[in-house]
Design a protein around this motif. Structure first.
Motif, PDB file in Angstrom:
ATOM      1  N   ASP A   8       0.847  -1.181   0.000  1.00  0.00           N
ATOM      2  CA  ASP A   8       0.000   0.000   0.000  1.00  0.00           C
ATOM      3  C   ASP A   8       0.886   1.235   0.000  1.00  0.00           C
ATOM      4  O   ASP A   8       1.703   1.424   0.899  1.00  0.00           O
ATOM      5  N   LEU A   9       0.740   2.035  -1.024  1.00  0.00           N
ATOM      6  CA  LEU A   9       1.483   3.294  -1.069  1.00  0.00           C
ATOM      7  C   LEU A   9       0.718   4.321  -0.246  1.00  0.00           C
ATOM      8  O   LEU A   9      -0.510   4.381  -0.313  1.00  0.00           O
ATOM      9  N   PRO A  10       1.410   5.126   0.535  1.00  0.00           N
ATOM     10  CA  PRO A  10       0.719   6.129   1.351  1.00  0.00           C
ATOM     11  C   PRO A  10      -0.050   7.123   0.480  1.00  0.00           C
ATOM     12  O   PRO A  10       0.454   7.567  -0.548  1.00  0.00           O
ATOM     13  N   PRO A  11      -1.270   7.449   0.882  1.00  0.00           N
ATOM     14  CA  PRO A  11      -2.039   8.426   0.096  1.00  0.00           C
ATOM     15  C   PRO A  11      -1.473   9.835   0.269  1.00  0.00           C
ATOM     16  O   PRO A  11      -1.079  10.235   1.359  1.00  0.00           O
ATOM     17  N   PRO A  14      -3.202  14.687  -4.562  1.00  0.00           N
ATOM     18  CA  PRO A  14      -2.636  14.834  -5.915  1.00  0.00           C
ATOM     19  C   PRO A  14      -2.150  16.249  -6.226  1.00  0.00           C
ATOM     20  O   PRO A  14      -1.140  16.424  -6.898  1.00  0.00           O
ATOM     21  N   SER A  15      -2.844  17.255  -5.712  1.00  0.00           N
ATOM     22  CA  SER A  15      -2.406  18.627  -5.979  1.00  0.00           C
ATOM     23  C   SER A  15      -1.049  18.901  -5.342  1.00  0.00           C
ATOM     24  O   SER A  15      -0.268  19.698  -5.864  1.00  0.00           O
ATOM     25  N   ALA A  16      -0.736  18.227  -4.230  1.00  0.00           N
ATOM     26  CA  ALA A  16       0.580  18.407  -3.603  1.00  0.00           C
ATOM     27  C   ALA A  16       1.675  17.853  -4.504  1.00  0.00           C
ATOM     28  O   ALA A  16       2.748  18.458  -4.637  1.00  0.00           O
ATOM     29  N   GLY A  71      11.026  12.495 -12.418  1.00  0.00           N
ATOM     30  CA  GLY A  71      11.808  12.422 -11.186  1.00  0.00           C
ATOM     31  C   GLY A  71      11.344  13.443 -10.161  1.00  0.00           C
ATOM     32  O   GLY A  71      11.277  13.143  -8.964  1.00  0.00           O
ATOM     33  N   SER A  72      11.010  14.643 -10.610  1.00  0.00           N
ATOM     34  CA  SER A  72      10.495  15.668  -9.704  1.00  0.00           C
ATOM     35  C   SER A  72       9.153  15.257  -9.110  1.00  0.00           C
ATOM     36  O   SER A  72       8.888  15.503  -7.929  1.00  0.00           O
ATOM     37  N   ALA A  73       8.310  14.633  -9.928  1.00  0.00           N
ATOM     38  CA  ALA A  73       7.017  14.157  -9.426  1.00  0.00           C
ATOM     39  C   ALA A  73       7.219  13.058  -8.380  1.00  0.00           C
ATOM     40  O   ALA A  73       6.566  13.056  -7.333  1.00  0.00           O
ATOM     41  N   LEU A  74       8.147  12.135  -8.643  1.00  0.00           N
ATOM     42  CA  LEU A  74       8.430  11.080  -7.665  1.00  0.00           C
ATOM     43  C   LEU A  74       9.018  11.663  -6.386  1.00  0.00           C
ATOM     44  O   LEU A  74       8.685  11.218  -5.280  1.00  0.00           O
ATOM     45  N   GLN A  75       9.888  12.652  -6.520  1.00  0.00           N
ATOM     46  CA  GLN A  75      10.461  13.298  -5.350  1.00  0.00           C
ATOM     47  C   GLN A  75       9.365  13.997  -4.547  1.00  0.00           C
ATOM     48  O   GLN A  75       9.337  13.908  -3.320  1.00  0.00           O
ATOM     49  N   SER A  76       8.465  14.674  -5.223  1.00  0.00           N
ATOM     50  CA  SER A  76       7.363  15.354  -4.536  1.00  0.00           C
ATOM     51  C   SER A  76       6.483  14.355  -3.798  1.00  0.00           C
ATOM     52  O   SER A  76       6.096  14.588  -2.648  1.00  0.00           O
ATOM     53  N   TYR A  77       6.169  13.245  -4.451  1.00  0.00           N
ATOM     54  CA  TYR A  77       5.373  12.216  -3.789  1.00  0.00           C
ATOM     55  C   TYR A  77       6.109  11.669  -2.572  1.00  0.00           C
ATOM     56  O   TYR A  77       5.532  11.522  -1.492  1.00  0.00           O
ATOM     57  N   TRP A 145       1.246  23.812   1.762  1.00  0.00           N
ATOM     58  CA  TRP A 145       0.130  23.478   0.893  1.00  0.00           C
ATOM     59  C   TRP A 145      -0.779  22.432   1.534  1.00  0.00           C
ATOM     60  O   TRP A 145      -1.987  22.510   1.430  1.00  0.00           O
ATOM     61  N   GLY A 146      -0.192  21.456   2.166  1.00  0.00           N
ATOM     62  CA  GLY A 146      -0.948  20.343   2.739  1.00  0.00           C
ATOM     63  C   GLY A 146      -0.775  19.112   1.873  1.00  0.00           C
ATOM     64  O   GLY A 146      -0.769  19.198   0.638  1.00  0.00           O
ATOM     65  N   THR A 147      -0.591  17.975   2.506  1.00  0.00           N
ATOM     66  CA  THR A 147      -0.323  16.744   1.774  1.00  0.00           C
ATOM     67  C   THR A 147      -1.330  15.646   2.059  1.00  0.00           C
ATOM     68  O   THR A 147      -1.369  14.653   1.352  1.00  0.00           O
ATOM     69  N   ARG A 148      -2.123  15.807   3.070  1.00  0.00           N
ATOM     70  CA  ARG A 148      -3.040  14.745   3.485  1.00  0.00           C
ATOM     71  C   ARG A 148      -4.297  14.753   2.636  1.00  0.00           C
ATOM     72  O   ARG A 148      -4.874  15.813   2.386  1.00  0.00           O
ATOM     73  N   THR A 149      -4.705  13.562   2.215  1.00  0.00           N
ATOM     74  CA  THR A 149      -5.933  13.457   1.441  1.00  0.00           C
ATOM     75  C   THR A 149      -7.136  13.705   2.340  1.00  0.00           C
ATOM     76  O   THR A 149      -8.149  14.211   1.896  1.00  0.00           O
TER      77      THR A 149
END
Length: 153
Positions: A8-11, A14-16, A71-77, A145-149
């Motif tokens: 399970d990947l942590p939620p 998406p905007s973050a 790579g930037s998207a993966l880093q952000s996630y 910004w906030g990261t939690r779904t």
């Protein structure tokens, strides 16, 4: 059922991820290039990956930009998932988390560039500044910004 299906990947909001991706690219384009000018360009050219990209045709550059974007998207996630997993809510905590990410991922390479490869300190310094913004800055930005779904988690 395979073990891979059990992961399970942590939620993460998406905007973050999207804004974090543009944050990383925007830092390079809007801030680092104009502020550091030629020193930043020399630092970029000193990296063998960048030299490889510059030696190819436009299609090679497009591929490099695309992989950098992914790579930037993966880093952000990854940073957002760490923020969520650690329960980081404060800017101080985000700065610490970004600092740990920097220390774990980039610091050893920079020490090698200075002491083993004997690269000029100013070019390494600019690369350090860029990586600090990408790690600590991204952590602070994503915390803002906030990261939690689900914000009530």
């Amino acid at each position: 059922m395979s073990a891979f299906n059990q992961i399970d990947l942590p939620p993460v909001k998406p905007s973050a991820i999207a804004l974090g991706t543009f944050f990383n690219h925007g830092i390079e384009l809007a801030i680092l290039g104009p502020v550091f000018g030629q020193t930043y360009q020399r630092a970029k050219q000193a990296n063998t990956k960048e030299e490889f990209v510059k030696s190819k045709e436009a299609s090679g550059a497009a591929i490099a930009w695309g992989t950098s974007f992914v790579g930037s998207a993966l880093q952000s996630y990854g940073v957002a998932a760490l923020i969520n997993a650690t329960g980081t809510l404060s800017y101080k905590g985000a700065a610490y988390l970004g600092g740990l990410i920097f220390a774990a991922t980039a610091a050893p390479g920079f020490l090698s560039q200075i002491f083993t490869e004997k690269r000029p300190v100013d070019t390494v310094g600019v690369s350090v500044a860029a990586k600090l913004v990408e790690t600590i800055g991204l952590s602070l930005f994503l915390t803002w910004w906030g990261t939690r779904t689900n914000p009530f988690e």
